[in-house]
Design an enzyme around this catalytic site. Structure first.
Site, short mmCIF file in Angstrom:
data_model
loop_
_atom_site.label_atom_id
_atom_site.label_comp_id
_atom_site.label_asym_id
_atom_site.label_seq_id
_atom_site.Cartn_x
_atom_site.Cartn_y
_atom_site.Cartn_z
NE ARG A 2 132.19 -23.29 4.82
CZ ARG A 2 133.23 -22.28 5.45
NH1 ARG A 2 132.90 -21.03 5.45
NH2 ARG A 2 134.12 -22.52 5.79
CE LYS B 105 121.67 -38.21 -9.40
NZ LYS B 105 121.86 -39.57 -10.15
CD GLU C 264 119.86 -39.47 -20.57
OE1 GLU C 264 118.92 -40.11 -19.83
OE2 GLU C 264 121.15 -39.56 -20.25
CE LYS D 137 117.00 -35.63 -13.41
NZ LYS D 137 117.98 -35.40 -14.08
CD GLU E 229 120.44 -41.87 -7.80
OE1 GLU E 229 120.68 -40.87 -8.60
OE2 GLU E 229 121.24 -42.87 -8.02
NE ARG F 274 118.10 -37.45 -9.33
CZ ARG F 274 118.45 -36.26 -8.93
NH1 ARG F 274 118.06 -35.67 -7.86
NH2 ARG F 274 119.10 -35.71 -10.06
CG ASN G 242 120.95 -43.91 -12.22
OD1 ASN G 242 121.24 -43.03 -13.04
ND2 ASN G 242 121.23 -44.38 -11.14
CG HIS H 65 122.32 -43.82 -17.24
ND1 HIS H 65 121.05 -43.71 -18.03
CD2 HIS H 65 122.74 -42.30 -17.13
CE1 HIS H 65 120.66 -42.76 -18.38
NE2 HIS H 65 121.81 -41.84 -17.93
CG HIS I 181 127.79 -44.49 -16.94
ND1 HIS I 181 127.17 -44.11 -15.63
CD2 HIS I 181 127.48 -43.26 -17.42
CE1 HIS I 181 126.72 -42.86 -15.45
NE2 HIS I 181 127.32 -42.32 -16.69
CG HIS J 62 125.91 -39.20 -21.14
ND1 HIS J 62 126.31 -40.15 -20.01
CD2 HIS J 62 124.50 -39.20 -20.74
CE1 HIS J 62 125.32 -40.26 -19.22
NE2 HIS J 62 124.16 -39.61 -19.57
P1 NAD Z 1 127.94 -31.39 -23.63
O1 NAD Z 1 127.61 -30.36 -22.40
O2 NAD Z 1 129.34 -31.84 -23.96
O3 NAD Z 1 127.28 -30.81 -24.86
C1 NAD Z 1 127.68 -31.11 -26.35
C2 NAD Z 1 128.42 -30.62 -27.26
O4 NAD Z 1 127.33 -29.50 -27.56
C3 NAD Z 1 129.42 -29.60 -26.82
O5 NAD Z 1 130.40 -29.46 -27.67
C4 NAD Z 1 128.85 -28.23 -26.57
O6 NAD Z 1 129.78 -27.17 -26.76
C5 NAD Z 1 127.85 -28.05 -27.83
N1 NAD Z 1 126.77 -27.23 -27.18
C6 NAD Z 1 126.08 -27.02 -26.39
N2 NAD Z 1 124.84 -26.28 -26.63
C7 NAD Z 1 124.91 -26.00 -27.93
C8 NAD Z 1 123.95 -25.45 -28.87
N3 NAD Z 1 123.00 -24.71 -28.62
N4 NAD Z 1 124.50 -25.20 -30.18
C9 NAD Z 1 125.61 -25.85 -30.66
N5 NAD Z 1 126.35 -26.51 -29.87
C10 NAD Z 1 126.26 -26.57 -28.58
O7 NAD Z 1 126.99 -32.60 -23.39
P2 NAD Z 1 125.65 -32.90 -22.66
O8 NAD Z 1 125.30 -34.12 -23.68
O9 NAD Z 1 124.72 -31.56 -22.88
O10 NAD Z 1 125.91 -33.31 -21.39
C11 NAD Z 1 126.51 -34.60 -21.13
C12 NAD Z 1 127.07 -34.26 -19.46
O11 NAD Z 1 125.80 -34.29 -19.01
C13 NAD Z 1 127.87 -35.47 -19.25
O12 NAD Z 1 128.87 -34.78 -18.39
C14 NAD Z 1 127.20 -36.22 -18.31
O13 NAD Z 1 127.76 -36.90 -17.12
C15 NAD Z 1 126.05 -35.05 -17.69
N6 NAD Z 1 124.68 -35.48 -17.29
C16 NAD Z 1 124.69 -34.91 -15.96
C17 NAD Z 1 123.14 -35.27 -15.47
C18 NAD Z 1 122.57 -34.58 -14.24
O14 NAD Z 1 121.60 -35.26 -13.62
N7 NAD Z 1 123.47 -33.76 -13.51
C19 NAD Z 1 122.10 -36.08 -16.16
C20 NAD Z 1 122.81 -36.77 -17.41
C21 NAD Z 1 123.84 -36.25 -17.74
N1 GLY Z 2 120.32 -38.40 -14.69
C1 GLY Z 2 119.92 -38.97 -13.51
C2 GLY Z 2 119.51 -38.32 -12.35
O1 GLY Z 2 119.59 -37.14 -12.39
O2 GLY Z 2 119.28 -38.70 -11.32
#
Ligand code: NAD
Ligand code: GLY
Length: 359
Positions: free
Chosen positions: A121, A143, A185, A227, A237, A241, A245, A248, A252, A265
């Site tokens: 939890r 998030k 972003e 942010k 949100e 917030r 997006n 997006h 998306h 992404h």
């Molecule tokens: P990712 O986590 O897939 O990382 C991209 C690639 O880079 C992967 O292959 C990873 O292994 C590699 N990598 C990571 N750090 C590295 C480093 N320092 N050196 C070499 N390789 C490295 O992709 P991302 O773009 O970081 O994240 C995308 C995800 O984030 C999506 O799932 C998206 O939905 C999510 N997201 C979440 C939020 C939120 O608010 N929670 C906001 C935007 C995106």
């Molecule tokens: N990436 C959008 C949010 O965190 O709200």
């Protein structure tokens, strides 16, 4: 070093941005009075690069550690991987006095954060983002979640970390495609909230793309600050917030049509932002010169704004399954000039017209 605070009453936390800060993770966790076993959740790629440094630092600070490795890729951000993480936490004896360290990009951060939100939890967690995208966006704001076969991020929780530790040096090993994707972003914040920041990006892009440390710290700091300001006003949100997006909704939709394999992404967001700028122009909210500047900055990062081929009905269906659709209309985020946002409601069909995707 630069430190920001996300102020959310008892859920407040610091964002520490520093070149070479990874080896300080242990002492920083100890300073937060985190205790017990530290479960470092990471993926195979990041584990090989930084798993050792992080575990070593935690051990030196007096923590027992366990490394929980998941496969690399968005396709593993799902319930099967989450269950494997739960199994590993159970095996290692991760109890309520333990905590999780999410070490990696947005995929690891979202999944490990959701594991922390739900295991027993809820146990504390810290974010150690290692991609540009996760350093400027996903690690901040709480998030967390995983994908469902029918849609991205459909399962999740708002759950704030205890700390976000950003080591800019980790970007040295990030490949150029992922670095560019993160820039989408960064540009987003300038377009919807901060004209001076947009101007700064235009003037300093060469240094940024060369990964100049001071320039990186500056853009990550400002992105996180912007942010944090939005999240502080609307953590869950209920309104504001949603401006994060920007780009997006349509991004998306194309990302989902690509099966999450054709584009990453940030690349999808880049296309979505160019389309959102065109919608904004069509609605009289910005000039064609504003659209030109936005598209030009995106392209100077090495990102494409070319719209992939699509089937109209599939695209409409994809837009209509967005989490922000209510009663057939979607709250769409536009830019008002550059540096301000505007929200409006449109049907998916209207968006196709306004963005110029359909004559
Ligand atoms: P990712 O986590 O897939 O990382 C991209 C690639 O880079 C992967 O292959 C990873 O292994 C590699 N990598 C990571 N750090 C590295 C480093 N320092 N050196 C070499 N390789 C490295 O992709 P991302 O773009 O970081 O994240 C995308 C995800 O984030 C999506 O799932 C998206 O939905 C999510 N997201 C979440 C939020 C939120 O608010 N929670 C906001 C935007 C995106
Ligand atoms: N990436 C959008 C949010 O965190 O709200």
């Amino acid at each position: 070093m630069s430190v920001l605070t996300v102020s959310l009453a008892e859920n407040s936390y610091d964002i520490v941005i520093e070149h070479g800060s990874l080896p300080t993770i242990g002492e920083r966790c100890a300073a937060l009075s985190l205790s017990g076993l530290a479960a470092v959740v990471t993926n195979s790629t990041v584990s090989a690069l930084y798993g050792g440094i992080v575990q070593e630092s935690l051990k030196t600070a007096g923590f027992n550690t366990v490394l929980v490795e998941i496969p690399d890729g968005e396709e593993y951000k799902n319930s099967a991987t989450l269950n494997n993480v739960y199994d590993a936490l159970l095996d290692a004896g991760v109890d309520r006095s333990s905590f999780i360290v999410a070490l990696g990009g947005g995929v690891v951060g979202d999944l490990a954060g959701y594991a922390a939100a739900t295991w027993l939890r809820g146990i504390p967690f810290v974010q150690v983002p290692t991609t540009l995208l996760s350093q400027v966006d996903s690690s901040v704001g709480g998030k967390t979640g995983i994908d469902h076969p029918l849609g991205k991020n459909l399962i999740g929780a708002f759950y704030q970390p205890k700390l976000v530790l950003i080591d800019v040096a980790t970007l040295d090993t990030l490949d150029v495609r992922q670095f560019r994707a993160g820039m989408a972003e960064v540009i987003k914040y300038g377009v919807i909230i901060d004209l001076p920041f947009f101007n700064y990006l235009e003037s300093n892009l060469d240094k940024i793309m060369d990964k100049d440390t001071d320039a990186l710290v500056a853009i990550i700091h400002r992105s996180c600050e912007l942010k944090a300001q939005v999240v502080e006003l609307d953590e869950k949100e209920s309104g504001l917030r949603a401006i994060l997006n920007y780009g997006h909704t349509l991004g998306h939709a194309f990302e989902s049509l690509s099966g999450y394999s054709g584009m990453v992404h940030g690349e999808a967001v880049a296309i979505g932002m160019a389309l959102a700028a065109r919608v904004s122009e069509a609605r009289g909210l910005c000039s064609s010169e504003d659209v030109r500047r936005i598209v030009s900055l995106i392209e100077r990062c090495g990102l494409s704004v070319s719209v992939p081929e699509f089937e109209r009905e599939k695209l409409l269906k994809s837009i209509a399954t967005d989490k922000k659709v209510k009663g057939g209309s979607i709250t769409f985020i536009c830019n008002s000039g550059i540096g301000a946002y505007a929200m409006s409601k449109h049907t998916p069909e209207e968006l196709l017209q306004l963005s110029g995707l359909e004559a």
